[in-house]
Design a protein around this motif. Structure first.
Motif, PDB file in Angstrom:
ATOM      1  N   ALA A 101     -10.921   6.210 -10.021  1.00 15.84           N
ATOM      2  CA  ALA A 101     -11.361   6.174  -8.619  1.00 15.84           C
ATOM      3  C   ALA A 101     -10.211   6.497  -7.667  1.00 15.84           C
ATOM      4  O   ALA A 101     -10.445   6.893  -6.527  1.00 15.84           O
ATOM      5  N   ALA A 102      -8.989   6.316  -8.134  1.00 16.77           N
ATOM      6  CA  ALA A 102      -7.804   6.644  -7.324  1.00 16.77           C
ATOM      7  C   ALA A 102      -7.571   8.147  -7.430  1.00 16.77           C
ATOM      8  O   ALA A 102      -6.714   8.621  -8.181  1.00 16.77           O
ATOM      9  N   GLN A 103      -8.337   8.911  -6.675  1.00 18.26           N
ATOM     10  CA  GLN A 103      -8.292  10.361  -6.809  1.00 18.26           C
ATOM     11  C   GLN A 103      -6.975  10.951  -6.314  1.00 18.26           C
ATOM     12  O   GLN A 103      -6.484  11.937  -6.845  1.00 18.26           O
ATOM     13  N   VAL A 104      -6.414  10.352  -5.278  1.00 15.45           N
ATOM     14  CA  VAL A 104      -5.131  10.808  -4.732  1.00 15.45           C
ATOM     15  C   VAL A 104      -4.140   9.649  -4.798  1.00 15.45           C
ATOM     16  O   VAL A 104      -4.492   8.516  -4.457  1.00 15.45           O
ATOM     17  N   ALA A 105      -2.932   9.932  -5.248  1.00 11.48           N
ATOM     18  CA  ALA A 105      -1.893   8.899  -5.317  1.00 11.48           C
ATOM     19  C   ALA A 105      -0.608   9.442  -4.706  1.00 11.48           C
ATOM     20  O   ALA A 105      -0.185  10.556  -5.030  1.00 11.48           O
ATOM     21  N   MET A 106      -0.026   8.672  -3.797  1.00 10.56           N
ATOM     22  CA  MET A 106       1.229   9.056  -3.156  1.00 10.56           C
ATOM     23  C   MET A 106       2.244   7.924  -3.323  1.00 10.56           C
ATOM     24  O   MET A 106       1.967   6.786  -2.945  1.00 10.56           O
ATOM     25  N   ALA A 134      13.035  13.633  -5.421  1.00 11.54           N
ATOM     26  CA  ALA A 134      12.257  12.673  -6.205  1.00 11.54           C
ATOM     27  C   ALA A 134      10.919  12.403  -5.506  1.00 11.54           C
ATOM     28  O   ALA A 134      10.586  13.032  -4.510  1.00 11.54           O
ATOM     29  N   ASN A 135      10.190  11.441  -6.025  1.00  6.46           N
ATOM     30  CA  ASN A 135       8.879  10.998  -5.512  1.00  6.46           C
ATOM     31  C   ASN A 135       7.788  12.035  -5.776  1.00  6.46           C
ATOM     32  O   ASN A 135       8.069  13.225  -5.928  1.00  6.46           O
ATOM     33  N   HIS A 136       6.562  11.537  -5.824  1.00  4.40           N
ATOM     34  CA  HIS A 136       5.466  12.413  -6.240  1.00  4.40           C
ATOM     35  C   HIS A 136       4.158  12.100  -5.523  1.00  4.40           C
ATOM     36  O   HIS A 136       3.886  10.941  -5.203  1.00  4.40           O
ATOM     37  N   PHE A 137       3.371  13.148  -5.315  1.00  2.40           N
ATOM     38  CA  PHE A 137       1.982  13.037  -4.880  1.00  2.40           C
ATOM     39  C   PHE A 137       1.144  13.692  -5.973  1.00  2.40           C
ATOM     40  O   PHE A 137       1.539  14.724  -6.540  1.00  2.40           O
ATOM     41  N   SER A 138      -0.019  13.135  -6.234  1.00  5.04           N
ATOM     42  CA  SER A 138      -0.900  13.730  -7.234  1.00  5.04           C
ATOM     43  C   SER A 138      -2.349  13.610  -6.800  1.00  5.04           C
ATOM     44  O   SER A 138      -2.697  12.763  -5.975  1.00  5.04           O
ATOM     45  N   MET A 139      -3.179  14.478  -7.368  1.00  8.53           N
ATOM     46  CA  MET A 139      -4.610  14.455  -7.071  1.00  8.53           C
ATOM     47  C   MET A 139      -5.384  14.805  -8.327  1.00  8.53           C
ATOM     48  O   MET A 139      -5.146  15.836  -8.956  1.00  8.53           O
ATOM     49  N   SER A 140      -6.334  13.947  -8.664  1.00  7.44           N
ATOM     50  CA  SER A 140      -7.173  14.181  -9.835  1.00  7.44           C
ATOM     51  C   SER A 140      -8.143  15.324  -9.568  1.00  7.44           C
ATOM     52  O   SER A 140      -8.709  15.434  -8.478  1.00  7.44           O
ATOM     53  N   THR A 156      -5.774  -0.496  -2.362  1.00  6.59           N
ATOM     54  CA  THR A 156      -5.345   0.902  -2.317  1.00  6.59           C
ATOM     55  C   THR A 156      -3.882   1.058  -1.914  1.00  6.59           C
ATOM     56  O   THR A 156      -3.401   2.179  -1.799  1.00  6.59           O
ATOM     57  N   ARG A 157      -3.207  -0.077  -1.701  1.00  2.00           N
ATOM     58  CA  ARG A 157      -1.789  -0.029  -1.348  1.00  2.00           C
ATOM     59  C   ARG A 157      -1.018  -1.006  -2.227  1.00  2.00           C
ATOM     60  O   ARG A 157      -1.467  -2.133  -2.458  1.00  2.00           O
ATOM     61  N   LEU A 158       0.131  -0.568  -2.692  1.00  2.00           N
ATOM     62  CA  LEU A 158       0.999  -1.435  -3.485  1.00  2.00           C
ATOM     63  C   LEU A 158       2.394  -1.403  -2.896  1.00  2.00           C
ATOM     64  O   LEU A 158       3.028  -0.344  -2.830  1.00  2.00           O
ATOM     65  N   MET A 159       2.872  -2.563  -2.449  1.00  2.00           N
ATOM     66  CA  MET A 159       4.258  -2.701  -2.018  1.00  2.00           C
ATOM     67  C   MET A 159       5.068  -2.950  -3.284  1.00  2.00           C
ATOM     68  O   MET A 159       4.939  -4.004  -3.916  1.00  2.00           O
ATOM     69  N   MET A 160       5.860  -1.966  -3.652  1.00  2.00           N
ATOM     70  CA  MET A 160       6.627  -2.051  -4.896  1.00  2.00           C
ATOM     71  C   MET A 160       7.975  -2.687  -4.583  1.00  2.00           C
ATOM     72  O   MET A 160       8.869  -2.049  -4.031  1.00  2.00           O
ATOM     73  N   GLY A 161       8.096  -3.957  -4.905  1.00  2.00           N
ATOM     74  CA  GLY A 161       9.270  -4.721  -4.545  1.00  2.00           C
ATOM     75  C   GLY A 161      10.571  -4.056  -4.950  1.00  2.00           C
ATOM     76  O   GLY A 161      10.708  -3.590  -6.089  1.00  2.00           O
ATOM     77  N   ASN A 162      11.528  -4.000  -4.012  1.00  2.00           N
ATOM     78  CA  ASN A 162      12.842  -3.399  -4.248  1.00  2.00           C
ATOM     79  C   ASN A 162      12.742  -1.932  -4.664  1.00  2.00           C
ATOM     80  O   ASN A 162      13.621  -1.407  -5.337  1.00  2.00           O
ATOM     81  N   HIS A 163      11.684  -1.268  -4.240  1.00  2.00           N
ATOM     82  CA  HIS A 163      11.443   0.079  -4.742  1.00  2.00           C
ATOM     83  C   HIS A 163      10.849   1.025  -3.700  1.00  2.00           C
ATOM     84  O   HIS A 163      11.450   2.039  -3.357  1.00  2.00           O
ATOM     85  N   GLY A 164       9.669   0.739  -3.191  1.00  2.00           N
ATOM     86  CA  GLY A 164       9.005   1.656  -2.269  1.00  2.00           C
ATOM     87  C   GLY A 164       7.548   1.268  -2.091  1.00  2.00           C
ATOM     88  O   GLY A 164       7.194   0.095  -2.138  1.00  2.00           O
ATOM     89  N   VAL A 165       6.686   2.283  -1.933  1.00  2.00           N
ATOM     90  CA  VAL A 165       5.278   2.004  -1.663  1.00  2.00           C
ATOM     91  C   VAL A 165       4.415   3.035  -2.387  1.00  2.00           C
ATOM     92  O   VAL A 165       4.811   4.180  -2.580  1.00  2.00           O
ATOM     93  N   LEU A 166       3.228   2.593  -2.812  1.00  2.00           N
ATOM     94  CA  LEU A 166       2.256   3.452  -3.477  1.00  2.00           C
ATOM     95  C   LEU A 166       0.937   3.344  -2.733  1.00  2.00           C
ATOM     96  O   LEU A 166       0.463   2.239  -2.448  1.00  2.00           O
ATOM     97  N   ILE A 167       0.349   4.503  -2.401  1.00  2.13           N
ATOM     98  CA  ILE A 167      -0.927   4.557  -1.705  1.00  2.13           C
ATOM     99  C   ILE A 167      -1.903   5.374  -2.531  1.00  2.13           C
ATOM    100  O   ILE A 167      -1.549   6.457  -3.027  1.00  2.13           O
ATOM    101  N   VAL A 168      -3.137   4.894  -2.689  1.00  2.00           N
ATOM    102  CA  VAL A 168      -4.177   5.694  -3.333  1.00  2.00           C
ATOM    103  C   VAL A 168      -5.362   5.807  -2.383  1.00  2.00           C
ATOM    104  O   VAL A 168      -5.574   4.941  -1.521  1.00  2.00           O
TER     105      VAL A 168
END
Length: 243
Positions: free
Chosen positions: A94-99, A30-36, A158-170
């Motif tokens: 503007a969030a060219q890369v998302a992890m 699971a989980n994903h990285f992406s780049m525009s 550029t950072r989101l702490m996803m409660g009870n889930h994980g983390v997102l970085i752009v």
């Protein structure tokens, strides 16, 4: 973006997957990285459905074109990949890369009633007042509406702490996103270890924490160089990542 630029993007993104697996930050398949690869975020690279990070090569990455219905239908993406990354790139070009990951320590902090990363050392201070928080976990993020909600929470951060889930970085580059993901996981590991002692934490003053966070923001080249050094290790030990 030229063909040369897309090739570099593929190589960098593939390296990030391999390195995340080496560091044990992956979650099964699971989980994903992406780049525009377009200014408006309508075209982006992302990992193929349910492929282990340690096996991903540059040529394996899927090019999603949201303006082409036939191409989109042929992508066969994990619904959570489309929900989060498709909406994120569309709503925030503007969030060219998302992890997005579920690393052990960051996810542990995300389960606390207060998931703030307290500034107790240099790594944790990097995130002082710089992490958005989502406290409304409602199950798998597999709808466009949920993806749009998650994307909206970032705002100017550029950072989101996803409660009870994980983390997102752009970030603007793969290197900066990778280094940020690496450091936020280290910061959360330090914080979890400190909490586990049961002793009172020595939290830095707001002034010191803020100055430290600003100092981190001045050394983007540090983050990029960290990633480039890690790529050199891959080139020696796992050269097929760039194929």
């Amino acid at each position: 973006m030229t063909a040369h630029d897309e090739k570099k993007a593929r190589i960098d993104l593939a390296a990030a997957f391999r390195l995340a697996a080496r560091l044990g930050m992956h979650e099964a398949v699971a989980n994903h990285f992406s780049m525009s690869v377009s200014p408006d975020g309508s075209r982006f690279l992302i990992n193929p459905k349910w492929r282990h990070f340690s096996r991903i090569r540059a040529s394996d990455l899927v090019l999603v074109d949201t303006n082409n219905a036939d191409s989109l239908a042929a992508c066969d993406l994990d619904p959570t990949a489309w929900a989060i990354h498709g909406q994120l790139h569309r709503l925030n070009p503007a969030a060219q890369v998302a992890m997005h990951l579920h690393p052990i320590y960051s996810t542990t902090i995300s389960t606390l009633r207060d998931p703030t990363i307290l500034p107790i050392d240099q790594n944790t201070a990097r995130y002082f007042n710089r992490v958005a928080v989502d406290t409304q976990y409602g199950g798998m993020a597999d709808s466009e509406a949920e993806g749009a909600r998650v994307a909206s929470l970032l705002k100017d951060r550029t950072r989101l702490m996803m409660g009870n889930h994980g983390v997102l970085i752009v970030a603007e580059t793969v290197g900066e996103a990778f280094d940020d993901m690496y450091t936020i996981e280290r910061a959360c590991q330090i914080l979890v270890n400190a909490y586990s002692t049961g002793r009172e934490l020595s939290v830095l003053s707001d002034d010191v924490a803020e100055r430290t966070a600003r100092d981190w923001e001045k050394i983007r080249d540090f983050s990029i160089r960290h990633f480039e050094e890690m790529k050199l290790i891959l080139e020696r030990e796992e050269p097929d990542y760039a194929e």
